[in-house]
Scaffold this active site. Structure first.
Site, PDB file in Angstrom:
ATOM      1  N   ASP A  92      51.211  36.394  47.446  1.00 41.54           N
ATOM      2  CA  ASP A  92      51.292  36.493  45.989  1.00 41.54           C
ATOM      3  C   ASP A  92      51.462  37.921  45.483  1.00 41.54           C
ATOM      4  OD1 ASP A  92      51.219  33.803  45.414  1.00 41.54           O
ATOM      5  OD2 ASP A  92      49.057  33.721  45.164  1.00 41.54           O
ATOM      6  N   ARG A 130      43.571  36.129  47.195  1.00 43.27           N
ATOM      7  CA  ARG A 130      44.280  37.291  46.670  1.00 43.27           C
ATOM      8  C   ARG A 130      43.446  38.574  46.697  1.00 43.27           C
ATOM      9  NH1 ARG A 130      47.867  36.521  41.451  1.00 43.27           N
ATOM     10  NH2 ARG A 130      48.745  38.379  42.442  1.00 43.27           N
ATOM     11  N   ARG A 156      40.113  33.186  34.905  1.00 47.57           N
ATOM     12  CA  ARG A 156      40.095  34.193  35.960  1.00 47.57           C
ATOM     13  C   ARG A 156      39.143  35.343  35.591  1.00 47.57           C
ATOM     14  NH1 ARG A 156      44.720  33.957  39.352  1.00 47.57           N
ATOM     15  NH2 ARG A 156      45.325  31.780  39.583  1.00 47.57           N
ATOM     16  N   HIS A 213      46.197  32.784  32.696  1.00 49.10           N
ATOM     17  CA  HIS A 213      46.184  34.209  32.408  1.00 49.10           C
ATOM     18  C   HIS A 213      46.727  34.427  30.995  1.00 49.10           C
ATOM     19  CE1 HIS A 213      46.354  36.002  36.771  1.00 49.10           C
ATOM     20  NE2 HIS A 213      45.131  36.016  36.296  1.00 49.10           N
ATOM     21  N   CYS A 266      54.711  38.401  35.233  1.00 51.15           N
ATOM     22  CA  CYS A 266      53.866  38.411  36.427  1.00 51.15           C
ATOM     23  C   CYS A 266      54.430  39.332  37.506  1.00 51.15           C
ATOM     24  CB  CYS A 266      53.709  37.000  36.999  1.00 51.15           C
ATOM     25  SG  CYS A 266      52.595  35.944  36.055  1.00 51.15           S
TER      26      CYS A 266
END
Length: 273
Positions: free
Chosen positions: A72, A97, A143, A172, A266
């Site tokens: 990612d 991650r 998150r 997000h 992103c």
């Protein structure tokens, strides 16, 4: 009738990471389905198109070396937040991650950034922090920890406005809101709690409001340089309203990267120095 404003693009500096090892083998957001394989050559072509478009518009693109165990990393925006040359690193919510944070921190220290903070609290960089001219908008709910908000305010010396995300598709802030220029934003109200919608209306009474269809195409996962707005090409309902406000929308196809839950923003970390 709205008066069309003459917009000027400001040269920007971005950090990106090629999707050399991008794949979807786990699911940490509703967009990710390990049963849908990624066409890696196509993903790389789409990413290169985005990078090359930035370069053609006069922006600078730095590249972060990908890591084979961190698929990612292509979503570079999650690795840090940079304001006035100060770097607040990331602390990821999911173990898949977590190792990305150190890779980003090392890059910044190796490239001349002297004020780099490793955070105490969970935040996922520009995934949940969005800088306007007056505020640092800060998402929470899926998150980033609410405790990351005062940490960012103390570090950057900018007022932080917390916003609650309530729809897991918009996990997000950068999937639900985009800063266009100064204190001008576009956002999708359905991604936010009632109280946060009221805050957004108060702060941004003239915001561009996205419809559900465009938000669901990740149309708000966009990048603006003050004139050009690069956004997913499927968010067709945003193109007209952006033009009416004097912006030049540029549709990008990042369909393979959408399989990981990300698009233009992103993939793009802004280096505000």
């Amino acid at each position: 009738m709205r008066t069309v404003v003459a917009r000027a693009a400001a040269p920007r500096r971005y950090l990106m990471c090629p999707p050399t090892y991008f794949r979807v083998t786990y699911s940490i957001n509703p967009w990710m389905d390990p049963g849908k394989p990624v066409d890696l050559p196509l993903a790389l072509t789409q990413w290169e198109d985005l990078r090359d478009r930035y370069l053609s518009l006069g922006h600078t693109v730095e590249e972060l070396d990908p890591h084979p165990d961190l698929p990612d990393m292509v979503f570079a925006a999650n690795g840090a937040t940079v304001v006035d040359g100060r770097v607040l690193g990331a602390r990821f919510a999911h173990p898949e991650r977590s190792a990305e944070a150190a890779v980003h921190t090392e890059w910044f220290r190796a490239h001349g950034f002297t004020e780099v903070r490793e955070p105490e609290h969970i935040n996922e960089g520009e995934g949940d922090f969005a800088a306007t001219a007056s505020w640092l908008l800060a998402g929470r709910g899926f998150r980033s920890s609410p405790l990351s908000h005062p940490e960012a305010q103390e570090f950057f010396g900018r007022p932080v406005v917390g916003l609650d995300l309530v729809d897991p598709r918009y996990y997000h802030l950068d999937t639900a809101l985009c800063v266009l220029d100064g204190d001008e934003v576009m956002y999708y109200p359905g991604a936010f709690s009632p109280g946060s919608r009221a805050v957004l209306r108060r702060l941004f009474p003239d915001a561009l409001i996205a419809e559900e269809e465009d938000a669901a195409a990740l149309g708000l996962n966009a990048v603006s340089d003050g004139r050009h707005v690069l956004l997913p090409q499927a968010a067709v309902g945003l193109f007209g309203p952006l033009r009416e406000r004097g912006y030049e929308p540029i549709g990008m196809d990042l369909g393979e990267l959408l399989k990981g839950g990300g698009s233009v923003k992103c993939c793009t970390l802004e280096l505000r120095c």
